[in-house]
Design a protein around this motif. Sequence first.
Motif, PDB file in Angstrom:
ATOM      1  N   GLY A   1       0.931  -1.076   0.048  1.00  0.00           N
ATOM      2  CA  GLY A   1       0.124   0.135   0.059  1.00  0.00           C
ATOM      3  C   GLY A   1       0.992   1.316   0.018  1.00  0.00           C
ATOM      4  N   GLY A   2       0.259   2.329   0.548  1.00  0.00           N
ATOM      5  CA  GLY A   2       1.152   3.651   0.306  1.00  0.00           C
ATOM      6  C   GLY A   2       0.453   4.415   1.409  1.00  0.00           C
ATOM      7  N   ALA A   3       1.587   5.249   1.837  1.00  0.00           N
ATOM      8  CA  ALA A   3       0.996   6.816   2.712  1.00  0.00           C
ATOM      9  C   ALA A   3       2.058   7.963   2.354  1.00  0.00           C
ATOM     10  CB  ALA A   3       1.099   6.381   4.053  1.00  0.00           C
ATOM     11  N   PHE A   4       1.409   9.076   2.390  1.00  0.00           N
ATOM     12  CA  PHE A   4       2.027  10.239   2.210  1.00  0.00           C
ATOM     13  C   PHE A   4       2.918  10.602   3.094  1.00  0.00           C
ATOM     14  CE2 PHE A   4       2.946  14.770   2.081  1.00  0.00           C
ATOM     15  CZ  PHE A   4       3.560  14.973   0.879  1.00  0.00           C
ATOM     16  N   PHE A   5       2.317  10.789   4.398  1.00  0.00           N
ATOM     17  CA  PHE A   5       3.117  11.118   5.791  1.00  0.00           C
ATOM     18  C   PHE A   5       2.867  10.094   7.151  1.00  0.00           C
ATOM     19  CE2 PHE A   5       3.545  13.321   9.617  1.00  0.00           C
ATOM     20  CZ  PHE A   5       4.923  13.964   9.471  1.00  0.00           C
ATOM     21  N   VAL A   6       4.001   9.627   7.425  1.00  0.00           N
ATOM     22  CA  VAL A   6       3.655   8.578   8.863  1.00  0.00           C
ATOM     23  C   VAL A   6       4.543   8.996   9.870  1.00  0.00           C
ATOM     24  CG1 VAL A   6       4.134   6.339   9.190  1.00  0.00           C
ATOM     25  CG2 VAL A   6       3.492   6.688   7.011  1.00  0.00           C
ATOM     26  N   ASP A   7       3.998   9.326  10.964  1.00  0.00           N
ATOM     27  CA  ASP A   7       4.257   9.880  12.142  1.00  0.00           C
ATOM     28  C   ASP A   7       4.097   8.756  12.817  1.00  0.00           C
ATOM     29  OD1 ASP A   7       5.504  11.148  14.219  1.00  0.00           O
ATOM     30  OD2 ASP A   7       4.112  12.928  14.268  1.00  0.00           O
ATOM     31  N   THR A   8       4.881   8.020  13.590  1.00  0.00           N
ATOM     32  CA  THR A   8       4.738   6.903  14.441  1.00  0.00           C
ATOM     33  C   THR A   8       5.866   6.561  15.201  1.00  0.00           C
ATOM     34  OG1 THR A   8       3.792   4.611  14.624  1.00  0.00           O
ATOM     35  CG2 THR A   8       5.173   5.079  12.600  1.00  0.00           C
ATOM     36  N   GLU A   9       5.672   5.852  16.048  1.00  0.00           N
ATOM     37  CA  GLU A   9       6.872   5.175  17.060  1.00  0.00           C
ATOM     38  C   GLU A   9       7.593   4.197  16.327  1.00  0.00           C
ATOM     39  OE1 GLU A   9       5.807   4.231  21.091  1.00  0.00           O
ATOM     40  OE2 GLU A   9       4.800   6.077  21.187  1.00  0.00           O
ATOM     41  N   ARG A  10       6.742   3.284  15.578  1.00  0.00           N
ATOM     42  CA  ARG A  10       7.268   2.186  14.966  1.00  0.00           C
ATOM     43  C   ARG A  10       6.436   1.758  13.604  1.00  0.00           C
ATOM     44  NH1 ARG A  10       9.912  -2.493  14.066  1.00  0.00           N
ATOM     45  NH2 ARG A  10       9.120  -4.318  13.608  1.00  0.00           N
TER      46      ARG A  10
END
Length: 143
Positions: A55-64
């Motif tokens: 899949g895909g994502a533009f912006f990912v802000d996460t711990e893991r």
Amino acid sequence: MPKEEIPAEAFQEEINAQVVNISQGGAGHVDADTVSIRQGGAQTISSASADITQGGAFFVDTERATVNQSGAAVVVAEEAVIDRGVAGLVVASNVRADDSKIGLLLAGSVEGRPDIAVDARVAAIIGISAVLTLFILRRLFRS
């Protein structure tokens, strides 16, 4: 927050839940503890854990963050795993990447052998070169 399942071929603008599973669908902004995307996408993800497969994502802000056979424009994480995926910018404390392409990588430690277009060392060289070039041009055209 409840668990939310996103059915195939559905798109929701904003999702807030503890657990979000997207399969063959999409979302604008996802805010959850755990996000799992299979053959789908999201514009932005804010979570403790994000797993994107095919899949895909533009912006990912996460711990893991786990990007498996997928793409992400920007990944900001404490720990990022990119496996046979593509990312434009990865900013993380720890990165593990195999058979992956990363445009710009800023990481504390890197495991594996990702194909990196620009790492921190190259970015520093480009920055210093730009500053020196501007300094020289300013001195030349200063009359």
